[in-house]
Design a protein around this motif. Structure first.
Motif: not given
Length: 482
Positions: A161-170, A459-472
């Motif tokens: 859940y923590r890696t899926e919900i978007p936003g800085p206050l997840k 790649i850009a779509m996945v990065l955007g959907r998972l908010e970058i850091f989840t992937v990086l």
């Protein structure tokens, strides 16, 4: 980190996902469109693969950690996008190449809404439905859905859940148990979808179009069952319904939950992100409408209709269309496209950098100005009545800086494929913000751009959907150290 536990969960999720191919199979049989076998074969391949991965590891049991959540989330979205492309590859119509099928699948699941297909009106009805369903599943996140059912299989859920919900206050929960949180989110999501479906149906859509468009509207996706998108219906009522539900789905689902639980609409009014978002949409819509009327682009109330709709659609990263905004006069196309970088609220189905991050960046900028005037003052950043910690502020700036660097890196890659600057810039921005429509060669569809460019955009779509850091985070050596 246990590889066997990861494979076990991945196998379960794949088998669950295979069941989502049952509805398009039934639609194919109902409409006699002759491509039902593509869905059956795709379902068999997906289920069998999941079973092969799951069975050797079905006894693996271990408490999930944060790192496991990151790995499972990224792996599942990657694998899901690949297996979701199978029906599009196997179907005789639209007969997509594997690159185009994968692009379309990832575009749907990430709710980007960019398409490589033309002649959507003539596609088999089951394919038209399947594209809409992909967006609905991706809207709230199929991982969150899995969180609601995985505990019955003995699998923990908070890390996913923590890696899926978007936003800085997840890290915040809506209910004490994470399973109940996931269920609450999906109940709200399903209720919005049903209400949207009924509204579209009562406004004149047939049940098929109402269902398909309710899926993509609530998901902030933008796929349509017609090439002309919402403009196909040429109905002010349908456009207004779409605007209302685009706004509702762009709001935090946590905020919806709080308003429902407390039975008070005032929950919305006291939320600073909501107030900032509504103000932003109001200003953007007003500027758009006034510009269209003053420039005489439209000679009647059509300018108000189209201006309002396109402003909300682009700013919320929905990507529906009733007009080609890329040919509007002056700076309007650029202004509307840049609005998508702000995006929707955190905890919503929308894309972009999220309203709360932009609000925090503005507040931090104001704080630095005040510090120049009062060097010794201790000035805290507040969102509403809540003080924002330095760790959250640093995370916001970290996200923004990495976002910009990745944007320019992918932009260079797109230019290297031979695209012009406007097309490359807008395509990367559209994919990273999960918007869909772009400018230049991709204002209508993405079918004519090079295959290499399509892979960069995936790649850009996945990065955007998972908010970058989840992937990086998976590409850092520290992640893999014991």
């Amino acid at each position: 980190m246990s590889l066997r536990v990861t494979l076990r969960i991945l196998g379960v999720l794949l088998m669950v996902f295979s069941l989502t191919l049952v509805p398009p199979t039934l639609i194919s049989l109902l409409f006699h469109d002759t491509v039902w076998d593509a869905f059956v074969i795709a379902m068999a391949i997906t289920f069998a693969t999941g079973a092969v991965v799951y069975l050797p590891n079905h006894r693996a049991r271990k408490e999930l950690r944060t790192r496991d959540g990151f790995l499972i989330t990224v792996l599942f979205w990657s694998v899901l996008g690949l297996f979701g492309s199978l029906p599009l590859m196997l179907a005789s119509d639209p007969a997509l190449s594997w690159t185009d099928a994968i692009f379309e699948s990832f575009s749907g699941l990430t709710t980007t809404g960019a398409t490589v297909i033309t002649g959507i009106d003539l596609l088999p009805d089951s394919i038209r439905y399947y594209r809409q369903q992909l967006q609905w599943l991706g809207g709230m996140g199929i991982v969150v859905l899995a969180v609601a059912i995985l505990p019955t299989l003995g699998i923990g859920g908070m890390q996913l859940y923590r890696t899926e919900i978007p936003g800085p206050l997840k890290d915040s929960k809506l209910t004490p148990r994470i399973t109940e949180t996931a269920k609450a989110l999906w109940y709200i999501y399903a209720a919005l979808t049903l209400t949207c479906f009924l509204a579209y149906w009562l406004a004149g859509m047939n049940w098929f179009d109402a269902l398909g468009h309710s899926f993509s509207t609530v998901a902030i996706g933008g796929f349509s069952t017609y090439d002309a998108s919402i403009g196909y219906f040429d109905s002010a009522t349908i456009e207004l319904i779409c605007v209302v539900f685009m706004i509702l789905s762009s709001l935090s689902f946590g905020l919806h939950f709080a308003a429902w639980r407390e039975k008070r609409l005032s929950q919305y009014l006291v939320d600073p992100e909501f107030r900032f978002f509504i103000l932003f949409l109001t200003l953007l819509s007003t500027i758009t409408i006034v510009t269209l009327l003053v420039s005489r682009t439209y000679h009647d109330l059509t300018g108000v209709r189209h201006g309002l709709f396109e402003a909300i659609s682009i700013a919320s990263t929905s990507g529906f269309g009733v007009a080609d905004f890329s040919i509007w006069p002056g700076a309007l196309p650029f202004m509307l496209f840049v609005a998508a970088f702000v995006g929707a609220c955190s905890g919503s189905a929308g894309g972009g950098m999220k309203v709360i991050r932009i609000l925090l960046i503005l507040k931090q900028g104001m704080r630095e100005v005040l510090r120049l005037i009062h060097p010794n003052a201790v000035i805290s950043i507040k969102v509403g009545k809540m003080s924002v910690t330095d760790s959250v502020s640093q995370a916001v700036w970290g996200f923004f800086s990495v976002y910009v660097m990745l944007f320019f890196l992918m932009l260079v890659g797109m230019l290297a494929t031979g695209l012009d600057q406007i097309t490359a810039w807008s395509a990367v921005g559209s994919a990273l913000n999960n918007l869909g429509p772009g400018l230049g060669e991709v204002s209508n569809h993405y079918g004519n751009i090079p295959a290499a460019a399509k892979w960069i955009l995936v790649i850009a779509m996945v990065l955007g959907r998972l908010e970058i850091f989840t992937v990086l985070v998976l590409f850092t050596p520290a992640f893999w150290r014991r």
